[in-house]
Design a protein around this motif. Structure first.
Motif, mmCIF file in Angstrom:
data_model
loop_
_atom_site.group_PDB
_atom_site.id
_atom_site.type_symbol
_atom_site.label_atom_id
_atom_site.label_comp_id
_atom_site.label_asym_id
_atom_site.label_seq_id
_atom_site.Cartn_x
_atom_site.Cartn_y
_atom_site.Cartn_z
ATOM 1 N N LEU A 257 8.853 36.934 92.237
ATOM 2 C CA LEU A 257 7.415 37.198 92.233
ATOM 3 C C LEU A 257 7.118 38.583 92.802
ATOM 4 C CD1 LEU A 257 6.037 33.733 93.403
ATOM 5 C CD2 LEU A 257 5.585 34.825 91.192
ATOM 6 N N GLU A 258 7.809 38.946 93.844
ATOM 7 C CA GLU A 258 7.605 40.261 94.460
ATOM 8 C C GLU A 258 8.019 41.377 93.496
ATOM 9 O OE1 GLU A 258 8.826 42.746 98.526
ATOM 10 O OE2 GLU A 258 9.702 40.771 98.119
ATOM 11 N N ALA A 259 9.166 41.200 92.816
ATOM 12 C CA ALA A 259 9.635 42.221 91.874
ATOM 13 C C ALA A 259 8.687 42.347 90.698
ATOM 14 C CB ALA A 259 11.039 41.875 91.397
ATOM 15 N N ARG A 260 8.173 41.228 90.204
ATOM 16 C CA ARG A 260 7.227 41.288 89.085
ATOM 17 C C ARG A 260 5.947 42.015 89.491
ATOM 18 N NH1 ARG A 260 4.841 35.924 86.190
ATOM 19 N NH2 ARG A 260 3.896 35.675 88.260
ATOM 20 N N ALA A 261 5.455 41.728 90.675
ATOM 21 C CA ALA A 261 4.224 42.361 91.144
ATOM 22 C C ALA A 261 4.406 43.857 91.375
ATOM 23 C CB ALA A 261 3.754 41.696 92.430
ATOM 24 N N ALA A 262 5.634 44.279 91.676
ATOM 25 C CA ALA A 262 5.892 45.687 91.962
ATOM 26 C C ALA A 262 5.898 46.554 90.713
ATOM 27 C CB ALA A 262 7.221 45.828 92.697
ATOM 28 N N GLY A 263 5.984 45.935 89.512
ATOM 29 C CA GLY A 263 5.930 46.710 88.284
ATOM 30 C C GLY A 263 7.267 47.333 87.905
ATOM 31 N N PRO A 264 7.239 48.410 87.092
ATOM 32 C CA PRO A 264 8.472 48.985 86.544
ATOM 33 C C PRO A 264 9.476 49.463 87.589
ATOM 34 C CG PRO A 264 6.553 49.824 85.369
ATOM 35 C CD PRO A 264 6.033 49.070 86.556
ATOM 36 N N GLU A 265 9.004 49.840 88.757
ATOM 37 C CA GLU A 265 9.916 50.341 89.786
ATOM 38 C C GLU A 265 10.603 49.221 90.556
ATOM 39 O OE1 GLU A 265 10.720 53.501 89.992
ATOM 40 O OE2 GLU A 265 9.372 53.778 88.279
ATOM 41 N N GLY A 266 10.094 48.007 90.438
ATOM 42 C CA GLY A 266 10.694 46.892 91.133
ATOM 43 C C GLY A 266 10.524 46.990 92.639
ATOM 44 N N THR A 267 11.311 46.199 93.315
ATOM 45 C CA THR A 267 11.244 46.201 94.776
ATOM 46 C C THR A 267 12.628 45.905 95.328
ATOM 47 O OG1 THR A 267 10.187 45.201 96.708
ATOM 48 C CG2 THR A 267 10.650 43.751 94.864
ATOM 49 N N GLY A 268 12.968 46.526 96.442
ATOM 50 C CA GLY A 268 14.274 46.282 97.043
ATOM 51 C C GLY A 268 15.394 46.593 96.063
ATOM 52 N N ASP A 269 16.227 45.597 95.797
ATOM 53 C CA ASP A 269 17.352 45.808 94.885
ATOM 54 C C ASP A 269 17.163 45.071 93.564
ATOM 55 O OD1 ASP A 269 17.567 43.299 95.907
ATOM 56 O OD2 ASP A 269 19.636 43.472 96.605
ATOM 57 N N LEU A 270 15.909 44.857 93.159
ATOM 58 C CA LEU A 270 15.639 44.119 91.921
ATOM 59 C C LEU A 270 14.506 44.760 91.128
ATOM 60 C CD1 LEU A 270 15.940 41.664 90.028
ATOM 61 C CD2 LEU A 270 14.363 40.440 91.541
ATOM 62 N N ILE A 271 14.785 45.057 89.861
ATOM 63 C CA ILE A 271 13.758 45.440 88.891
ATOM 64 C C ILE A 271 13.583 44.278 87.930
ATOM 65 C CG2 ILE A 271 13.155 46.999 87.005
ATOM 66 C CD1 ILE A 271 14.662 49.200 88.426
ATOM 67 N N PHE A 272 12.349 43.846 87.760
ATOM 68 C CA PHE A 272 12.046 42.723 86.875
ATOM 69 C C PHE A 272 12.377 43.110 85.432
ATOM 70 C CE2 PHE A 272 9.277 39.438 85.004
ATOM 71 C CZ PHE A 272 9.520 38.378 85.876
ATOM 72 N N PRO A 273 12.864 42.162 84.601
ATOM 73 C CA PRO A 273 13.163 42.486 83.202
ATOM 74 C C PRO A 273 11.971 43.108 82.483
ATOM 75 C CG PRO A 273 14.020 40.321 83.752
ATOM 76 C CD PRO A 273 13.208 40.767 84.925
ATOM 77 N N ARG A 274 12.247 44.083 81.603
ATOM 78 C CA ARG A 274 11.195 44.789 80.895
ATOM 79 C C ARG A 274 10.399 43.853 79.989
ATOM 80 N NH1 ARG A 274 11.007 48.847 84.305
ATOM 81 N NH2 ARG A 274 12.568 50.479 83.995
ATOM 82 N N SER A 275 9.144 44.210 79.758
ATOM 83 C CA SER A 275 8.237 43.338 79.015
ATOM 84 C C SER A 275 8.651 43.147 77.568
ATOM 85 C CB SER A 275 6.811 43.888 79.079
ATOM 86 O OG SER A 275 6.752 45.179 78.509
#
Length: 289
Positions: A257-275
């Motif tokens: 949830l945190e990575a998704r909310a962070a957008g394309p840059e992700g958060t920490g060591d996780l970038i959410f899969p591209r749309s």
């Protein structure tokens, strides 16, 4: 909407088998999808660029895509098919992020089809030359008469769940911190469920149960059908096949949830899969269900 789906083109299958009808469509009304090899040409608004049949040489092979707003649409077969993976072609990623959903679906279908033609100019049975027939939805051997048809390769892509966590992995070619659902080709003699179980066991050493289908996505690089599934892991111990994956990890709901909310840059060591990837929709379904 899942990327590359929802094409507005009427495939007009009834016209493919009628040479006279097809010939009658190839006049001033016909639209030609402008391509630079396999790359889409774009107009001033960032949409697909359409021309007329006069924009291609007389000897060009043309694939009949179907009817769009009642007008016949064609695409030219390039001299060469795909010579590298999609992730190595920046123009492809730009198109996926800028084209409208309808244009992206049209381009994806056309790309898969013309790429197949460019790579199948010779017969797999006798090695003789082949010719485009049925408006480009078949090639026939000029020598032995064998018939060849455009193919789609099934690929399973799966969410693996355990104790309210998801197993995601990353291949060496992925951008840093980018993780996605595990995936692999369906092999001859397998069901979708068997392919899911085998791939997860091979790549991550995890046995799964209760495999179920969720959704699918056409993926034209070169021509795959991504079959999205969900499965439950029997345990969370990982044995990673490093020839397939650089890393695999269990991610909590909060991390995703945190990575998704962070957008394309992700958060920490996780970038959410591209749309534009089905993995994005699968993980979103899991988070929002």
């Amino acid at each position: 909407m899942i990327a590359f789906s929802g094409s507005p083109i009427d495939r007009a299958d009834n016209l493919r088998c009628d040479p006279a009808a097809l010939a009658g469509l190839m006049d001033w009304r016909a639209r030609l999808l402008r391509l630079d090899g396999l790359m889409p040409a774009l107009d001033e608004h960032g949409g697909l660029l359409w021309g007329t049949l006069a924009d291609c040489p007389p000897e060009a092979e043309l694939v009949f895509l179907g009817l769009l707003d009642g007008r016949p649409c064609f695409a030219p077969v390039p001299m060469h098919g795909a010579d590298g993976p999609a992730y190595a072609q920046p123009q492809v990623w730009q198109a996926m992020q800028t084209l409208s959903p309808a244009d992206l679906a049209i381009y994806g279908g056309a790309r898969s089809l013309v790429d197949w033609h460019a790579r199948h100019r010779f017969c797999a049975r006798c090695g003789g030359g082949t010719s485009l027939v049925k408006g480009g939805w078949q090639r026939d051997c000029d020598g032995c008469g064998a018939q060849h048809f455009p193919r789609t390769d099934p690929v399973t892509i799966m969410l693996v769940e355990h104790a309210d966590r998801l197993l995601l992995g990353r291949q060496p070619r992925f951008p840093p911190r980018m993780f996605s659902a595990l995936a692999g080709f369906v092999e001859p003699g397998e069901t979708i469920e068997e392919a899911v179980a085998r791939e997860v066991l091979e790549e991550a050493g995890v046995r799964v149960r209760r495999v179920r289908y969720l959704s699918s996505q056409p993926w034209p690089f070169p021509s795959q059908l991504m079959i999205g599934c969900h499965a439950i892991a029997q345990d969370d111990a990982l044995t990673i096949d490093t020839t397939e994956l650089e890393e695999a990890r269990w991610f909590t709901r909060a991390e995703l949830l945190e990575a998704r909310a962070a957008g394309p840059e992700g958060t920490g060591d996780l970038i959410f899969p591209r749309s534009f990837a089905i993995a994005h929709h699968l993980v979103t379904w899991w988070l929002d269900r």
